[in-house]
Scaffold this active site. Structure first.
Site, PDB file in Angstrom:
ATOM      1  CB  ALA A  76      10.369 -32.778  76.379  1.00 60.46           C
ATOM      2  CB  SER A  78      13.579 -31.687  80.100  1.00 59.57           C
ATOM      3  OG  SER A  78      14.202 -32.718  80.822  1.00 59.57           O
ATOM      4  CE1 TYR A 142      12.519 -28.455  78.263  1.00 61.73           C
ATOM      5  CE2 TYR A 142      13.000 -26.868  79.994  1.00 61.73           C
ATOM      6  CZ  TYR A 142      12.269 -27.940  79.522  1.00 61.73           C
ATOM      7  OH  TYR A 142      11.277 -28.483  80.294  1.00 61.73           O
ATOM      8  CB  ALA A 284      25.573 -21.442  79.806  1.00 65.48           C
TER       9      ALA A 284
END
Ligand code: UDP
Length: 326
Positions: A76, A78, A142, A284
């Site tokens: 993934a 991530s 995500y 963020a």
């Protein structure tokens, strides 16, 4: 019983620790990894197939070459911040890639999957301790990509009888005590490795993101869990799937939150070094507090994390960062 396990993403940080753990438990491991963020040097406990889960033909060749009892899936992208800037890449790798893997598994009749999920599926939690049934409302692509896969796994259980466990990690940290493998990202975005590099003088001064969160000292609170404890949970999840059909979800953490300032204090203690730092605005996508209730994993998987002391976790990471092998 010796199982034949395909570890997708086994060249990465958590995947390589899981591969080691499985091999030491007597299972046979094959690692599949596209080496985009993983390290060839981290694959020491099984053969490496360099391939991407989005490549269906490559997957079909892998499944044709050997009969696998189970797949562990760590592949993934991530990073929360990167996912806000490049959402399509996250949906492509994490969702479309997983769908391709699931289809190839179905064709090859592989019925068991342990999947890397994340605390980021919860978004802004409403309670201090997050249980599995807490509403999932991710606040970044995500977390959304991982939640979509959890939903696919629930559907796959009903339609095709796929047995799966999704493990929602809170903050993975540390390295195996031998320091043969450890955390190595480029660029590194995580708090503990960045703090250790700053303390060692091999990285920039640590940037601390935000001191105006609604927490005890204004910095974000996270639940740090040792990577070998996560690896042990994966092995326990494999055993669990023996006796349990369906799609299951477990939260994995220590159940104790530490603020960014508490982590930096522990890094100073463990390393005995100064830790140069500078304050920055909030990053963020960061929720103020994420702390797990792992009661369900303890009860149902028999999971019992060995590393409960943050300093001990940081000490294993420090051993690795003092002499990283890759
Ligand atoms: N953080 C920080 N400086 C860094 C890296 C992280 O202040 O160099 C903060 C980050 O904003 C968050 C916490 O440390 O509040 C944990 O971040 P990390 O990236 O390690 O894990 P995450 O919780 O995002 O999975």
């Amino acid at each position: 019983m010796t199982l034949e396990v395909l570890v997708c993403g086994g060249a990465g940080y958590i995947g390589s620790h899981a591969a080691r753990w499985l091999a030491e438990a007597g299972h046979r491991v094959t690692v599949l990894d596209n080496l985009s963020t993983g390290h060839r040097e981290a694959v020491r406990w099984g053969e490496l197939v360099a391939a991407d889960i989005r490549d269906r033909q490559a997957l079909d060749r892998v499944f044709a070459a050997r009969r696998y009892d189970a797949v562990m899936h760590f592949c993934a992208l991530s990073l929360v911040g990167e996912s806000m800037a490049r959402p399509y890449a996250y949906y492509d790798n994490n969702v479309a890639g997983t769908l391709t893997l699931l289809e190839a598994m179905r064709q090859a009749d592989v019925q068991r999957l342990v999947f890397s999920s994340t605390a980021a599926v919860f978004g802004m939690p409403q309670q201090a301790l997050i249980e599995e049934d807490h509403p999932a409302a991710p606040i970044n692509p995500y977390g959304a990509s991982k939640l979509m896969v959890e939903r696919m796994l629930a559907d796959a259980a009903l339609a095709y009888g796929l047995r799966s466990v999704a493990l929602r990690y809170f903050n993975a940290a540390g390295a195996t005590p031998s320091a043969q493998i450890g955390e190595s990202h480029s660029p590194e975005t995580h708090l503990i490795p960045n703090a250790l590099r700053a303390a060692a003088g091999t990285g920039d001064p640590l940037r601390l993101f935000g001191n105006d969160y609604p927490t005890r000292d204004g910095t974000c609170v996270r639940d740090y869990v040792h990577v070998d404890d996560l690896a042990a949970a994966h092995a326990a999840a494999l055993d669990y799937l023996d006796g349990h059909a369906g799609a299951h979800r477990f939260n994995l953490g220590n159940g104790q939150g530490f603020s960014v300032l508490e982590v930096t204090g522990a890094v100073r203690e463990v390393t005995g070094r100064e830790l140069p730092f500078e304050w920055q605005p909030r990053r963020a996508g960061d929720p103020p507090t994420l702390v797990a209730s792992s009661a369900r994993a303890r009860e149902q998987l028999g999971w019992n994390p060995r590393y409960t002391d943050l300093r001990e976790i940081i000490a294993t990471a420090w051993r690795w960062h003092s002499h990283p092998r890759f």
